[in-house]
Enzyme design. Structure first.
Site, PDB file in Angstrom:
ATOM      1  N   HIS A 207       0.577  -1.257  -0.085  1.00 18.32           N
ATOM      2  CA  HIS A 207       0.286  -0.092  -0.038  1.00 18.32           C
ATOM      3  C   HIS A 207       1.045   1.259   0.011  1.00 18.32           C
ATOM      4  O   HIS A 207       1.478   1.204   1.327  1.00 18.32           O
ATOM      5  CB  HIS A 207      -0.853  -0.101   1.559  1.00 18.32           C
ATOM      6  N   CYS A 240      -4.023  11.291   4.337  1.00 19.51           N
ATOM      7  CA  CYS A 240      -4.027  10.694   4.981  1.00 19.51           C
ATOM      8  C   CYS A 240      -4.334  11.790   6.223  1.00 19.51           C
ATOM      9  O   CYS A 240      -3.520  12.539   5.858  1.00 19.51           O
ATOM     10  CB  CYS A 240      -3.427   9.255   6.032  1.00 19.51           C
ATOM     11  N   ASN A 249      -2.662   7.644  -2.291  1.00 16.42           N
ATOM     12  CA  ASN A 249      -1.786   6.414  -2.971  1.00 16.42           C
ATOM     13  C   ASN A 249      -1.331   6.493  -4.740  1.00 16.42           C
ATOM     14  O   ASN A 249      -1.757   7.161  -4.827  1.00 16.42           O
ATOM     15  CB  ASN A 249      -2.523   5.347  -3.198  1.00 16.42           C
TER      16      ASN A 249
HETATM   17  P1  HMG Z   1     -11.391   7.374  20.996  1.00 16.01           P
HETATM   18  O1  HMG Z   1     -12.385   9.063  20.776  1.00 16.01           O
HETATM   19  O2  HMG Z   1     -10.268   7.307  21.415  1.00 16.01           O
HETATM   20  O3  HMG Z   1     -12.954   6.578  20.703  1.00 16.01           O
HETATM   21  O4  HMG Z   1     -11.460   6.722  19.058  1.00 16.01           O
HETATM   22  P2  HMG Z   1     -13.885   6.256  22.097  1.00 16.01           P
HETATM   23  O5  HMG Z   1     -14.203   5.221  21.788  1.00 16.01           O
HETATM   24  O6  HMG Z   1     -13.168   6.666  23.519  1.00 16.01           O
HETATM   25  O7  HMG Z   1     -14.735   6.954  21.647  1.00 16.01           O
HETATM   26  C1  HMG Z   1     -15.296   8.451  21.627  1.00 16.01           C
HETATM   27  C2  HMG Z   1     -16.878   8.889  20.599  1.00 16.01           C
HETATM   28  O8  HMG Z   1     -16.278   7.954  18.942  1.00 16.01           O
HETATM   29  C3  HMG Z   1     -18.046   8.102  21.291  1.00 16.01           C
HETATM   30  O9  HMG Z   1     -18.752   9.236  21.088  1.00 16.01           O
HETATM   31  C4  HMG Z   1     -18.449   6.803  19.924  1.00 16.01           C
HETATM   32  O10 HMG Z   1     -19.112   6.225  20.414  1.00 16.01           O
HETATM   33  C5  HMG Z   1     -17.466   7.182  19.334  1.00 16.01           C
HETATM   34  P3  HMG Z   1     -19.134  10.320  21.852  1.00 16.01           P
HETATM   35  O11 HMG Z   1     -20.506   9.645  22.967  1.00 16.01           O
HETATM   36  O12 HMG Z   1     -18.666  11.064  22.228  1.00 16.01           O
HETATM   37  O13 HMG Z   1     -20.929  10.779  20.619  1.00 16.01           O
HETATM   38  N1  HMG Z   1     -17.050   6.608  18.143  1.00 16.01           N
HETATM   39  C6  HMG Z   1     -17.571   5.592  16.699  1.00 16.01           C
HETATM   40  N2  HMG Z   1     -18.457   6.687  16.065  1.00 16.01           N
HETATM   41  C7  HMG Z   1     -18.403   5.485  15.390  1.00 16.01           C
HETATM   42  N3  HMG Z   1     -17.920   4.818  14.419  1.00 16.01           N
HETATM   43  C8  HMG Z   1     -16.693   3.717  14.994  1.00 16.01           C
HETATM   44  C9  HMG Z   1     -16.999   4.532  16.343  1.00 16.01           C
HETATM   45  N4  HMG Z   1     -16.244   4.277  17.807  1.00 16.01           N
HETATM   46  C10 HMG Z   1     -16.138   5.220  18.195  1.00 16.01           C
HETATM   47  N5  HMG Z   1     -16.316   2.900  14.925  1.00 16.01           N
HETATM   48  C11 HMG Z   1     -11.189   5.574  17.156  1.00 16.01           C
HETATM   49  C12 HMG Z   1     -11.209   6.043  18.758  1.00 16.01           C
HETATM   50  C13 HMG Z   1     -10.906   4.582  16.998  1.00 16.01           C
HETATM   51  C14 HMG Z   1     -12.845   5.562  16.847  1.00 16.01           C
HETATM   52  C15 HMG Z   1     -11.188   7.111  16.264  1.00 16.01           C
HETATM   53  O14 HMG Z   1      -9.730   7.127  16.796  1.00 16.01           O
HETATM   54  C16 HMG Z   1     -10.823   7.158  15.048  1.00 16.01           C
HETATM   55  O15 HMG Z   1     -12.402   7.092  14.427  1.00 16.01           O
HETATM   56  N6  HMG Z   1      -9.951   7.284  14.194  1.00 16.01           N
HETATM   57  C17 HMG Z   1     -10.295   6.685  13.051  1.00 16.01           C
HETATM   58  C18 HMG Z   1      -9.547   7.037  12.227  1.00 16.01           C
HETATM   59  C19 HMG Z   1      -8.560   7.295  10.698  1.00 16.01           C
HETATM   60  O16 HMG Z   1     -10.397   6.616   9.881  1.00 16.01           O
HETATM   61  N7  HMG Z   1      -7.825   7.268   9.349  1.00 16.01           N
HETATM   62  C20 HMG Z   1      -7.640   6.820   8.590  1.00 16.01           C
HETATM   63  C21 HMG Z   1      -7.723   5.597   8.354  1.00 16.01           C
HETATM   64  S1  HMG Z   1      -6.304   4.905   8.638  1.00 16.01           S
HETATM   65  C22 HMG Z   1      -5.479   5.472   6.611  1.00 16.01           C
HETATM   66  O17 HMG Z   1      -5.616   5.809   6.221  1.00 16.01           O
HETATM   67  C23 HMG Z   1      -4.194   4.418   6.885  1.00 16.01           C
HETATM   68  C24 HMG Z   1      -4.637   3.250   5.691  1.00 16.01           C
HETATM   69  O18 HMG Z   1      -4.884   3.971   4.242  1.00 16.01           O
HETATM   70  C25 HMG Z   1      -2.732   2.053   5.607  1.00 16.01           C
HETATM   71  C26 HMG Z   1      -1.798   3.788   5.045  1.00 16.01           C
HETATM   72  O19 HMG Z   1      -1.780   4.168   4.596  1.00 16.01           O
HETATM   73  O20 HMG Z   1      -0.678   3.651   6.653  1.00 16.01           O
HETATM   74  C27 HMG Z   1      -5.253   2.258   6.399  1.00 16.01           C
HETATM   75 MG    MG Z   2      -3.345   4.939   3.231  1.00 13.80          MG
END
Ligand code: HMG
Ligand code: MG
Length: 300
Positions: A207, A240, A249
């Site tokens: 990736h 990202c 990408n």
């Molecule tokens: P957190 O704040 O630590 O989570 O985030 P929490 O469990 O304490 O929950 C906080 C709030 O988020 C709560 O809502 C939960 O309900 C909600 P509130 O009570 O405040 O209203 N929540 C969610 N809502 C919807 N869907 C969920 C979810 N989980 C909790 N699944 C968490 C932790 C992981 C959720 C947060 O950090 C997050 O969503 N991060 C996403 C990051 C992301 O998407 N990054 C980009 C993708 S990765 C990437 O691009 C790399 C890749 O391409 C490979 C590469 O290039 O290397 C894959």
């Molecule tokens: Mg990526």
């Protein structure tokens, strides 16, 4: 080592490509993109993610996108899920394949998913159990495999540990993410050599973000190492949100051109793919990031 005879492309444009866009993109435009990619012949499309909308607002409508797309048999439509909440929402939306994502760097893990690497792996365990019971396949990502925006150098052994854990807990394939696109072909070969001590090469994917223009070279290096699955993004869309300055990408069109030149077949129609890329670029008001698309559109 001889080159693989076939390659599987994982199209991540609708997810990795769009997640970083600041302007709102309508569900209809996202659906159209996925349908265009299906029509171009891609067999695996990462459609969206079920993450916190506070963290990544652009992916908030992923359930609606899944509801709107025309799903074809033999095409995998996948989503990212960071935890059980995301997994349950994905299953509710009818998703049959998900991806979990961990990092090889502690700092990136904290910035991206707000927990340590160890905590993230613990979080994935119940998800993988539930997925197994429900017949949902799980892919694993490791980010920052060739460098981290916060921690800098990442040792291949550090990547290997996380990749091995994801594979051992049931991910059927582990995608190695050069999130910031700083890796070179030499780094890539060394990385695969180390990771492949624990995971068969046919269970690895590459990736590559193209920030430093090295992605195609890194794909070629990976092919030489026996890796035959690559993630790419139509029109080179993306970046990202937690890796400042990182570009999209590698463009799917450019990978197709490379593979064609190597005599490695795919079922993807380059012309249709270029049209799909142009359409989404005009929605975004962006220049097409694929060199091949730009050349073809200019009549080269
Ligand atoms: P957190 O704040 O630590 O989570 O985030 P929490 O469990 O304490 O929950 C906080 C709030 O988020 C709560 O809502 C939960 O309900 C909600 P509130 O009570 O405040 O209203 N929540 C969610 N809502 C919807 N869907 C969920 C979810 N989980 C909790 N699944 C968490 C932790 C992981 C959720 C947060 O950090 C997050 O969503 N991060 C996403 C990051 C992301 O998407 N990054 C980009 C993708 S990765 C990437 O691009 C790399 C890749 O391409 C490979 C590469 O290039 O290397 C894959
Ligand atoms: Mg990526």
């Amino acid at each position: 080592m001889s080159l693989p005879t076939s390659v599987r492309l994982v199209e991540v444009g609708p997810r990795d490509g769009l997640q970083n866009e600041k302007q709102p993109i309508s569900v209809a435009d996202k659906v159209r993109l996925v349908d265009d990619l299906t029509a171009a012949g891609l067999s695996y499309i990462e459609v969206g993610s079920f993450v916190s909308p506070k963290w990544v607002p652009q992916m908030a409508g992923s359930a609606e996108v899944f509801a709107g797309i025309q799903q074809r048999p033999n095409v995998t439509y996948a989503a990212l899920t960071p935890n059980m909440k995301g997994f349950e929402a994905a299953v509710e939306a009818g998703v049959k394949e998900v991806a979990v994502f961990a990092a090889a760097s502690e700092a990136f893990s904290q910035k991206n998913i707000n927990c340590s690497i160890g905590e993230s792996l613990q979080r994935f365990l119940p998800l993988l159990d539930a997925a197994r019971q429900q017949g949902v396949r799980v892919r694993g990502y490791v980010s920052c495999v060739l460098g981290c925006p916060y921690d800098g150098f990442i040792a291949p052994e550090q990547v290997a540990r996380v990749a091995r854990d994801l594979f051992a807990m049931g991910c059927y394939e582990v995608s190695l993410g050069d999130t910031i696109g700083t890796g070179t072909a030499g780094d890539t070969r060394r990385l695969i050599e180390v990771v492949a001590r624990d995971i068969p090469r046919d269970k690895l994917a590459g990736h590559f973000h193209d920030t430093y223009g090295q992605a195609l070279a890194n794909i070629y290096a990976s092919l030489l190492e026996g890796v035959s699955v690559f993630d790419s993004s139509v029109a080179g869309l993306g970046g990202c949100p937690y890796a400042k300055g990182a570009t999209g990408n590698v463009a799917t069109e450019d990978v197709l051109y490379l593979l064609d030149g190597l005599g490695i077949a795919t079922d993807v129609d380059l012309q249709r793919l270029i049209a799909a890329g142009q359409r989404i670029c005009s929605v975004l008001g962006k220049e097409n990031g694929s060199r091949v698309a730009r050349a073809r559109l200019a009549g080269a």
